[in-house]
Design an enzyme around this catalytic site. Structure first.
Site, PDB file in Angstrom:
ATOM      1  N   SER A 100      -6.972  -6.933   1.072  1.00  0.00           N
ATOM      2  CA  SER A 100      -6.746  -5.848   0.127  1.00  0.00           C
ATOM      3  C   SER A 100      -6.368  -4.571   0.872  1.00  0.00           C
ATOM      4  O   SER A 100      -7.051  -4.158   1.793  1.00  0.00           O
ATOM      5  CB  SER A 100      -8.010  -5.631  -0.687  1.00  0.00           C
ATOM      6  OG  SER A 100      -7.802  -4.581  -1.572  1.00  0.00           O
ATOM      7  N   GLY A 101      -5.260  -3.976   0.458  1.00  0.00           N
ATOM      8  CA  GLY A 101      -4.820  -2.731   1.086  1.00  0.00           C
ATOM      9  C   GLY A 101      -3.889  -2.955   2.253  1.00  0.00           C
ATOM     10  O   GLY A 101      -3.484  -2.013   2.928  1.00  0.00           O
ATOM     11  N   THR A 105       1.582  -5.541  -2.211  1.00  0.00           N
ATOM     12  CA  THR A 105       2.322  -5.106  -3.395  1.00  0.00           C
ATOM     13  C   THR A 105       3.542  -4.286  -2.985  1.00  0.00           C
ATOM     14  O   THR A 105       4.638  -4.461  -3.520  1.00  0.00           O
ATOM     15  CB  THR A 105       1.401  -4.305  -4.321  1.00  0.00           C
ATOM     16  OG1 THR A 105       0.279  -5.121  -4.613  1.00  0.00           O
ATOM     17  CG2 THR A 105       2.085  -3.923  -5.591  1.00  0.00           C
ATOM     18  N   ASN A 150      -8.494   0.257  -1.474  1.00  0.00           N
ATOM     19  CA  ASN A 150      -7.093   0.521  -1.784  1.00  0.00           C
ATOM     20  C   ASN A 150      -7.023   1.333  -3.073  1.00  0.00           C
ATOM     21  O   ASN A 150      -7.629   0.960  -4.074  1.00  0.00           O
ATOM     22  CB  ASN A 150      -6.368  -0.828  -1.959  1.00  0.00           C
ATOM     23  CG  ASN A 150      -4.895  -0.636  -2.195  1.00  0.00           C
ATOM     24  OD1 ASN A 150      -4.413   0.493  -2.320  1.00  0.00           O
ATOM     25  ND2 ASN A 150      -4.175  -1.732  -2.248  1.00  0.00           N
ATOM     26  N   SER A 153      -5.113  -0.918  -5.924  1.00  0.00           N
ATOM     27  CA  SER A 153      -5.372  -2.325  -5.630  1.00  0.00           C
ATOM     28  C   SER A 153      -5.000  -3.200  -6.830  1.00  0.00           C
ATOM     29  O   SER A 153      -5.356  -2.892  -7.968  1.00  0.00           O
ATOM     30  CB  SER A 153      -6.846  -2.485  -5.295  1.00  0.00           C
ATOM     31  OG  SER A 153      -7.105  -3.821  -4.978  1.00  0.00           O
ATOM     32  N   SER A 154      -4.279  -4.279  -6.553  1.00  0.00           N
ATOM     33  CA  SER A 154      -3.936  -5.204  -7.636  1.00  0.00           C
ATOM     34  C   SER A 154      -5.185  -5.975  -8.008  1.00  0.00           C
ATOM     35  O   SER A 154      -5.800  -6.595  -7.150  1.00  0.00           O
ATOM     36  CB  SER A 154      -2.864  -6.188  -7.179  1.00  0.00           C
ATOM     37  OG  SER A 154      -1.887  -5.516  -6.441  1.00  0.00           O
ATOM     38  N   GLY A 380      -5.677  -9.885  -2.215  1.00  0.00           N
ATOM     39  CA  GLY A 380      -5.969 -10.357  -0.864  1.00  0.00           C
ATOM     40  C   GLY A 380      -7.386 -10.875  -0.718  1.00  0.00           C
ATOM     41  O   GLY A 380      -8.225 -10.696  -1.600  1.00  0.00           O
ATOM     42  N   GLU A 382     -11.081 -11.117   0.096  1.00  0.00           N
ATOM     43  CA  GLU A 382     -12.051 -10.037  -0.045  1.00  0.00           C
ATOM     44  C   GLU A 382     -13.416 -10.449   0.471  1.00  0.00           C
ATOM     45  O   GLU A 382     -13.910 -11.524   0.131  1.00  0.00           O
ATOM     46  CB  GLU A 382     -12.175  -9.634  -1.526  1.00  0.00           C
ATOM     47  CG  GLU A 382     -11.046  -8.759  -1.987  1.00  0.00           C
ATOM     48  CD  GLU A 382     -11.137  -8.398  -3.452  1.00  0.00           C
ATOM     49  OE1 GLU A 382     -12.009  -8.932  -4.158  1.00  0.00           O
ATOM     50  OE2 GLU A 382     -10.311  -7.572  -3.885  1.00  0.00           O
TER      51      GLU A 382
HETATM   52  N1  LIG Z   1       5.513  -0.192   3.950  1.00  0.00           N
HETATM   53  C1  LIG Z   1       4.675   0.777   3.621  1.00  0.00           C
HETATM   54  N2  LIG Z   1       4.991   2.041   3.914  1.00  0.00           N
HETATM   55  C2  LIG Z   1       4.145   3.037   3.595  1.00  0.00           C
HETATM   56  N3  LIG Z   1       2.961   2.868   3.003  1.00  0.00           N
HETATM   57  C3  LIG Z   1       2.583   1.632   2.697  1.00  0.00           C
HETATM   58  C4  LIG Z   1       3.425   0.520   2.981  1.00  0.00           C
HETATM   59  N4  LIG Z   1       2.783  -0.572   2.577  1.00  0.00           N
HETATM   60  C5  LIG Z   1       1.608  -0.167   2.048  1.00  0.00           C
HETATM   61  N5  LIG Z   1       1.480   1.160   2.099  1.00  0.00           N
HETATM   62  C6  LIG Z   1       0.331   1.964   1.644  1.00  0.00           C
HETATM   63  O1  LIG Z   1      -0.797   1.155   1.515  1.00  0.00           O
HETATM   64  C7  LIG Z   1      -1.312   1.186   0.215  1.00  0.00           C
HETATM   65  C8  LIG Z   1      -1.824  -0.180  -0.178  1.00  0.00           C
HETATM   66  O2  LIG Z   1      -0.771  -1.084  -0.283  1.00  0.00           O
HETATM   67  P1  LIG Z   1      -0.735  -2.233  -1.383  1.00  0.00           P
HETATM   68  O3  LIG Z   1      -1.156  -1.711  -2.698  1.00  0.00           O
HETATM   69  O4  LIG Z   1       0.576  -2.860  -1.279  1.00  0.00           O
HETATM   70  O5  LIG Z   1      -1.847  -3.181  -0.839  1.00  0.00           O
HETATM   71  P2  LIG Z   1      -2.139  -4.658  -1.334  1.00  0.00           P
HETATM   72  O6  LIG Z   1      -2.026  -5.506  -0.136  1.00  0.00           O
HETATM   73  O7  LIG Z   1      -1.316  -5.004  -2.483  1.00  0.00           O
HETATM   74  O8  LIG Z   1      -3.654  -4.535  -1.727  1.00  0.00           O
HETATM   75  P3  LIG Z   1      -4.427  -5.286  -2.905  1.00  0.00           P
HETATM   76  O9  LIG Z   1      -4.711  -6.644  -2.439  1.00  0.00           O
HETATM   77  O10 LIG Z   1      -5.657  -4.459  -3.058  1.00  0.00           O
HETATM   78  O11 LIG Z   1      -3.549  -5.230  -4.075  1.00  0.00           O
HETATM   79  C9  LIG Z   1      -0.171   1.612  -0.656  1.00  0.00           C
HETATM   80  O12 LIG Z   1      -0.622   2.277  -1.789  1.00  0.00           O
HETATM   81  C10 LIG Z   1       0.576   2.545   0.273  1.00  0.00           C
HETATM   82  O13 LIG Z   1      -0.012   3.808   0.255  1.00  0.00           O
HETATM   83 MG   LIG Z   2      -1.585  -5.322  -4.409  1.00  0.00          MG
END
Ligand SMILES: Nc1ncnc2c1ncn2[C@@H]1O[C@H](COP(=O)(O)OP(=O)(O)OP(=O)(O)O)[C@@H](O)[C@H]1O
Ligand SMILES: [Mg+2]
Length: 1037
Positions: A100-101, A105, A150, A153-154, A380, A382
């Protein structure tokens, strides 16, 4: 930093250790290279900061790029997948994993936007693309929330199939969602938030909308929002709400649908505020009732339901006992349980409805042939302090994804060698199917279902006991009991828990709530109440509430459903060509560009990156199609440079022969060259760089030489042209000079020759004499002619004949002026003294008035008569005549202006050499005798009128009554004579003012006279108008 420490492809890492791998990632991350490859797997380290690497220019750079020739980037893998789909007709899936994070996404959105940007454009296509992209903000609003890890977070899993036609144009798509974390609706820990939509709605909804939904803007009012206002720094809920509304419009939601959706959302929020209070029935049974009906009332208004129905459903329950329906009351905790279950159910069903609604908009009409690219963005892995059913399900899904990763990377690798006809030996790797089996096939999930369906007392204890029996010896299962059996002391594992050794780490799950959540039951009374509402959307979410369709069969458990959908997903993924994006979270604090090595190392371990690299290198570290290989390295051998005409495979062979690598380093497949160790590839790359530098120098050298040569030639050509022109010019000038000189010399010579020839015929001096003679004749003729033909003797006549020859012009002019002066002299001599005096007076008038007063030019023609009255002839004027005697200068009639009212009276005026006399015309008696010496000055106007003011000295006797204002028909004559007489007698004339405004003296005080041009006045008789006591206007023409 040595090259190896920052290689873009970890397969080339040498030596390969956990340390060097970590260091490489860290070094690359430090340089903002967040993407790294392992072969064609992309590793992405979340920068937590926006980087300038997603611009349209970057998109262009990666468009149709060679995957290994450009810097690692997520666009490269997206491009590779898209091209493989479009050109090789292979369905693709993009699997994005990480905790997560870690940025899954974000990665999925980047992939989608890249594909949208590179596939073709057109109105229809653009609409589809826009709809696909806009599904994100909507789903994120309803399915994402801030968690500790996050901010966005999804809280659901998402798999999106994008469908393309044979040309690679997007047609539409299908979204599948997996298990929304619905417990968040009713509970979330401090520091986290409920789903974004609630905050967005309250912050961004207009006052009118909130009123319509019966909501209050303050988050602190709502129990499900923990009664706290939780704005997030860097997240503008109101703006996101607007973006979400716009997105819904793009996708095709009708305004009515949006309203219905928001109404149901509001109902969920408001349910949290329905309070129950306990009461006791007559029978002594504990019962509950609605504590404060307001909120319930509003909910029912929103959904069109009788509040009594909902109240009954919330506070009681119908139980079937021996074919009889019995209504039992619920205790307060039971009531709250029902209420929360209702809220969770409404929301999760609403979310499913939302996904389906989006799908109807983006679905592709059946029958079209299509290619598919699937993007999987699932929550992701957890590990929390306290892990429940949700974490178990989520981690199970991640375990399955890891399995697919292991199987498919190996499978692909193996298939590739077989395809290319190359020998290879399998590599050791950890296969996690043992963990998958522990959970699914006759594993924990199955046990759970069994427990749920079992009649009798059901609780988590029996479930745990069963697990302990079944997996007592399982390597990846642990609990207090199994530990005890193995005599292991472990304080970190409480008794209510079991622990699974996941591929990504050990996770301890607390079994509390497993059964309830797996059952996911909603009291039938509640679903029936929902079905009874008049709200179309809400009603459609609860089809089982229809009393006609009562079924006694229990619905499938949550675990069962999830297992089934994961199985479908896996099948789906297996059928496609996989592309991996493995996201890594570099720190726990969401800090920009901070890299915590321990944290990353843990992820490197559980993601199996080392194994991934090893597997990739076990056979050959590097492979490439013959043609692109040859294209890249052909400059290394004179036999393949610059052109190779044979087959690419032959060319590669020849090239590598020349480079003399050990044969075990190389393998020649059917279409690809395989290189075993990265060292060899580096060697190749180093040689190529050297060679490219050499070639570049050669090109530079040749180019510089060519440029200097052409420059020189150009200059030389120009120089020749310039000097040719210059020489020509010089010669022309010289020639002209010579020609002029020759002509002069010629003329002199000819003249000299002619003179010498003629001298023989003429005496010297003859010509001068001739000329003199002719000259004298001409002068004589001129003078005689002039004398015979003199012009008339009148002084006015100024005519004179012109000179017949130019040389006589001066003499002629002289003669003319002499003649004129002589004529004037003659004229003057014959003048009488009177005439002379008259002319002198005229001259005086000209000096006084010429170009100063308009009247003057008119007076030119009038002779100055002086005596206009006929004093001598008329006996009436005898007395006056006596006064004047022989000193008379002028006698005339004038008008005297009365200074008091501007009226005029006629008067006789006599001017003598000493006096000015005014007399009454009737009596012809002098009325007023003024000594000329009393006149201080005279004023007249500029115009052609006869007005005149005589200013008198104040001290004089005549001046006591003030100045005189007179009007005379002979003004010019009168003033001239007056002036001249004064000049002659006193040798000092009074000044004459010709102006438009002057001041006159009255008997007492002064008066300003203004001359005004006006059509009302007569030609020479002005009109005097008194304006107030001290002003007078004289209108003249
Ligand atoms: N390529 C990137 N460039 C800049 N910031 C990023 C990038 N990827 C992720 N982030 C930052 O990290 C944060 C978390 O990313 P994201 O929401 O994609 O995580 P996730 O893997 O989908 O987590 P979860 O499993 O909780 O959904 C985003 O809100 C953003 O601020
Ligand atoms: Mg996500």
């Amino acid at each position: 930093v040595p090259l190896a420490e920052a290689v873009g492809d970890l397969v080339l890492l040498d030596p390969l250790t956990e340390e060097s791998l970590l260091q490489t990632l860290q070094e690359r991350f430090r340089r903002s290279n967040i993407y790294t490859y392992i072969g064609n797997v992309v590793i992405s380290v979340n920068p937590y900061r926006s980087l300038p690497i997603y611009t349209p220019e970057t998109v262009q750079e990666y468009r149709n790029c060679n995957f290994f020739a450009v810097k690692p980037h997520i666009y490269a893998i997206a491009d590779d997948a898209y091209r493989s789909l479009r050109d090789r007709d292979r369905d693709q899936c993009i699997l994005i994993t990480g905790e997560s994070g870690a940025g899954k996404t974000e990665a999925s959105k980047l992939v989608m936007s890249y594909v949208a940007a590179v596939c073709s454009k057109g109105e229809e296509v653009d609409k589809v693309k826009e709809q696909l992209l806009q599904s994100n903000p909507v789903l994120e609003a309803f399915g994402n929330a801030k968690t500790i890890r996050n901010d966005n977070s999804s809280r659901f899993g998402k798999y999106m199939d994008v469908e393309f036609d044979f040309k690679g144009e997007p047609l539409g798509g299908v979204i599948s969602n997996y298990l929304l974390e619905k417990s968040r609706i009713v509970r979330h820990v401090k520091g986290e938030r409920n789903f974004h939509i609630f905050y967005q709605l309250l912050a961004g909804g207009s006052a009118q909308l909130l009123q319509q939904l019966k909501l209050r803007q303050d988050c602190r009012h709502y129990g499900y929002l923990n009664r706290e206002s939780s704005g997030l720094p860097g997240m503008d809920d109101a703006a996101n709400f607007r973006a979400m509304q716009d997105a819904m419009k793009v996708i095709g939601f009708s305004p009515a649908e949006v309203t219905a959706l928001l109404e149901v959302t509001a109902v969920v929020l408001k349910l949290g505020n329905v309070q129950l209070s306990s009461s006791y029935q007559a029978s002594g049974m504990e019962a509950s009732s609605i504590a404060e009906p307001q909120e319930l009332q509003e909910i029912c208004e929103l959904i069109g339901l009788d509040p009594a129905v909902l109240e009954r459903a919330l506070c009681s329950r119908t139980v079937k006992a021996r074919n009889e329906m019995v209504l039992t009351t619920l205790s307060v905790p039971q009531g709250y349980y029902g209420r929360d279950a209702l809220a969770k159910n409404i929301y999760s069903r609403l979310f499913d409805w939302l996904v389906n609604r989006i799908n109807t908009s983006i679905q592709v009409s059946p029958g079209k042939q299509r290619k598919v690219m699937g993007v999987l963005d699932i929550y992701g892995f957890e590990i929390f302090q306290d892990n429940g059913f949700e974490q178990f399900i989520i981690n199970y899904c991640n375990e399955k994804l890891q399995q697919i990763f292991i199987l498919m990377t190996l499978k692909e690798e193996q298939e590739e060698y077989v395809r290319e006809g190359i020998q290879w030996t399998p590599v050791e790797f950890f296969d996690n199917s043992i963990i998958c089996n522990l959970i699914e096939n006759c594993g924990i999930l199955a046990m759970l279902d069994e427990e749920c369906l079992r009649p009798g007392v059901v609780n988590e204890d029996t479930f745990l006991t069963k697990l302990n029996q079944l997996f007592a010896t399982h390597k990846h299962y642990e609990s207090k009991e199994t530990q005890n059996a193995r005599r292991v002391m472990d304080a970190t594992l409480p008794s209510q828990c079991f622990r699974i050794h996941h591929y990504a780490g050990k996770v301890t799950y607390n079994v509390t709530g497993f059964i309830e959540k797996n059952n996911d039951l909603l009291f039938r009374d509640l679903s029936q109440a929902m079905w009874a509402s008049r709200h179309e959307l809400l009603r459609s979410l609860f089809p089982e509430g229809d009393p006609q369709k009562v079924s006694l069969k229990l619905p499938p458990t949550a675990g069962f459903q999830f297992k089934a959908s994961v199985a479908t997903l896996m099948k789906n993924l297996y059928s496609k060509n996989p592309n991996y994006i493995r996201c890594i979270k570099p720190n726990e604090t969401k800090t920009g560009m901070l890299f915590t090595p321990e944290l990353v190392l843990a992820q490197i371990r559980y993601l199996g990156l080392m194994e991934n690299v090893r597997v990739r290198r076990a056979g050959y570290a590097f492979r490439q199609l013959y043609d692109s290989f040859l294209q890249r390295y052909k400059m290394l051998s004179p036999r393949t440079w610059p052109h190779w005409t044979g087959s690419h495979r032959e060319g590669t062979k020849v090239l590598l022969e020349d480079l003399a690598f050990p044969p075990e380093e190389l393998a020649f497949g059917h279409t690809k060259i395989f290189i075993r160790s990265p060292r060899t590839l580096f060697d190749l790359e180093r040689r190529r760089q050297e060679r490219v530098a050499e070639l570049a120098t050669l090109i530079q050298k040749t180019f510089r030489g060519w440029r200097c040569r052409t420059q020189y030639q150009l200059m030389r050509k120009s120089q020749i042209i310039i000097s040719a022109w210059f020489r020509g010019h010089m010669q022309k000038n010289r020639y002209k000079q010579m020609k002029r000189s020759a002509l002069i010399i010629q003329a002199y010579a000819r003249g000299w020759k002619v003179r010498r020839a003629y001298r023989r015929y003429f005496r010297s001096g003859a010509s001068t004499r001739l000329a003199n003679f002719i000259y004298q004749r001409l002068v004589q003729k001129f003078l005689v002619g002039l004398a015979r033909n003199l012009p008339p003797l009148s002084v006015m006549d100024r005519t004179w004949p012109p000179a017949p020859y130019k040389f006589l012009a001066d003499a002629n002019q002289e003669l003319r002026s002499i003649f004129y002066r002589w004529k004037c002299k003659k004229y003057r001599e014959q003048l009488t003294p009177q005439r002379r005096a008259l002319l002198q007076t005229k001259l005086h008038a000209s000096e006084l008035f010429k170009d100063k007063k308009a009247l003057y030019s008119k007076s030119l023609q009038q002779p100055f008569q002086g005596e206009y009255l006929g004093l001598t002839q008329n006996p009436k004027y005898q007395k006056l005549h006596a006064v004047a005697k022989d000193k008379l200068v002028m006698a005339d009639t004038v008008r005297k202006v009365n200074k008091a009212n501007g009226k005029m009276v006629p008067r006789l005026l006599l001017l003598t050499t000493e006096h000015l006399v005014l007399a009454d015309p009737k009596a012809a008696q002098p009325k007023m005798v003024l000594s000329l010496g009393d006149i201080s000055s005279i004023s007249v106007t500029r115009f052609s009128d006869g007005f005149l003011a005589l200013h008198l000295k104040e001290t004089s006797t005549g001046g006591a009554k003030g100045d005189f204002l007179l009007i005379s028909d002979h003004l010019i004559e009168l003033v001239t004579r007056l002036h001249k007489t004064l000049m002659d007698t006193t040798a000092q004339a009074p000044p004459l003012h010709i102006s438009d405004q002057f001041s006159t003296r009255l008997q007492k005080g002064a008066m300003t006279i203004t001359v005004v041009e006006s059509a009302k006045a007569g030609t020479n008789i002005p009109v005097c108008k008194k304006k107030g006591s001290h002003k007078m206007e004289i209108l003249v023409q």
